[in-house]
Design a protein around this motif. Structure first.
Motif, PDB file in Angstrom:
ATOM      1  N   UNK A  32      16.751  -5.049  -7.024  1.00  0.00           N
ATOM      2  CA  UNK A  32      15.838  -6.281  -6.606  1.00  0.00           C
ATOM      3  C   UNK A  32      14.855  -5.660  -5.514  1.00  0.00           C
ATOM      4  N   UNK A  33      15.362  -4.846  -4.583  1.00  0.00           N
ATOM      5  CA  UNK A  33      14.719  -4.401  -3.445  1.00  0.00           C
ATOM      6  C   UNK A  33      13.453  -3.384  -4.000  1.00  0.00           C
ATOM      7  N   UNK A  34      13.967  -2.597  -4.890  1.00  0.00           N
ATOM      8  CA  UNK A  34      12.642  -1.805  -5.471  1.00  0.00           C
ATOM      9  C   UNK A  34      11.532  -2.466  -5.999  1.00  0.00           C
ATOM     10  N   UNK A  35      11.992  -3.651  -6.886  1.00  0.00           N
ATOM     11  CA  UNK A  35      11.018  -4.576  -7.290  1.00  0.00           C
ATOM     12  C   UNK A  35      10.079  -5.251  -6.096  1.00  0.00           C
ATOM     13  N   UNK A  36      10.848  -5.294  -4.882  1.00  0.00           N
ATOM     14  CA  UNK A  36      10.132  -5.962  -3.891  1.00  0.00           C
ATOM     15  C   UNK A  36       9.269  -4.965  -3.368  1.00  0.00           C
ATOM     16  N   UNK A  37       9.537  -3.979  -3.341  1.00  0.00           N
ATOM     17  CA  UNK A  37       8.474  -2.769  -2.848  1.00  0.00           C
ATOM     18  C   UNK A  37       7.252  -2.564  -4.052  1.00  0.00           C
ATOM     19  N   UNK A  38       7.529  -2.866  -5.399  1.00  0.00           N
ATOM     20  CA  UNK A  38       6.390  -2.811  -6.157  1.00  0.00           C
ATOM     21  C   UNK A  38       5.558  -3.933  -5.841  1.00  0.00           C
ATOM     22  N   UNK A  39       5.890  -4.809  -5.432  1.00  0.00           N
ATOM     23  CA  UNK A  39       5.149  -6.044  -5.239  1.00  0.00           C
ATOM     24  C   UNK A  39       4.427  -6.067  -4.277  1.00  0.00           C
ATOM     25  N   UNK A  40       4.522  -5.322  -3.006  1.00  0.00           N
ATOM     26  CA  UNK A  40       3.766  -5.016  -1.859  1.00  0.00           C
ATOM     27  C   UNK A  40       2.570  -4.021  -2.292  1.00  0.00           C
ATOM     28  N   UNK A  41       2.677  -3.488  -3.163  1.00  0.00           N
ATOM     29  CA  UNK A  41       1.559  -2.378  -3.947  1.00  0.00           C
ATOM     30  C   UNK A  41       0.361  -3.265  -4.387  1.00  0.00           C
TER      31      UNK A  41
END
Length: 135
Positions: free
Chosen positions: A120-129
């Protein structure tokens, strides 16, 4: 803004992962690398292979690979482009995508399931791009 599935996007993804304290905590004991594969279909004319090497809460490498034989990652996660886009924009949970077979995993599923917070944190990282999607 970076175009999805380019080396520029991968570089930004690696940077976001490496500055995420939440990911670092959730994945502090994780060891494993991946191919994230966007399957051919829709705007994706041929499969896109993104290699991601994750180790103890950090991303050691992220690259678009043209020869799928270049690495032998512990995990392969593949899905149609539309599913990846839904996951990356939090319209679909990555674990839910696996359970409902919208994405496919090769590798130790039990290990993956122990790290759902890290996923889920990896997904959060994608959302910041800031992403320019292919469609």
């Amino acid at each position: 803004m970076a175009k999805y599935a380019t080396q520029e996007w991968c570089d930004l993804y690696k940077e976001e992962i490496n500055k995420s304290a939440a990911y670092e905590e959730a994945a502090k004991t994780w060891e494993g690398d991946f191919y994230f594969i966007s399957e051919a279909g829709g705007p994706v004319k041929e499969p896109i292979y993104m290699y991601v090497d994750l180790y103890h809460g950090k991303c050691r490498a992220c690259e678009i690979v043209t020869d799928p034989n270049k690495y032998k990652p512990a995990f392969i996660l593949s899905a149609p482009y539309a599913v990846w886009k839904k996951i990356a924009t939090k319209q679909l949970d990555s674990t839910q995508a696996l359970i409902t077979r919208q994405s496919k995993l090769t590798g130790d599923m039990a290990k993956i399931m122990r790290y759902t917070k890290a996923a889920n944190e990896l997904t959060n990282c994608t959302m910041r791009i800031q992403t320019e999607w292919l469609d």
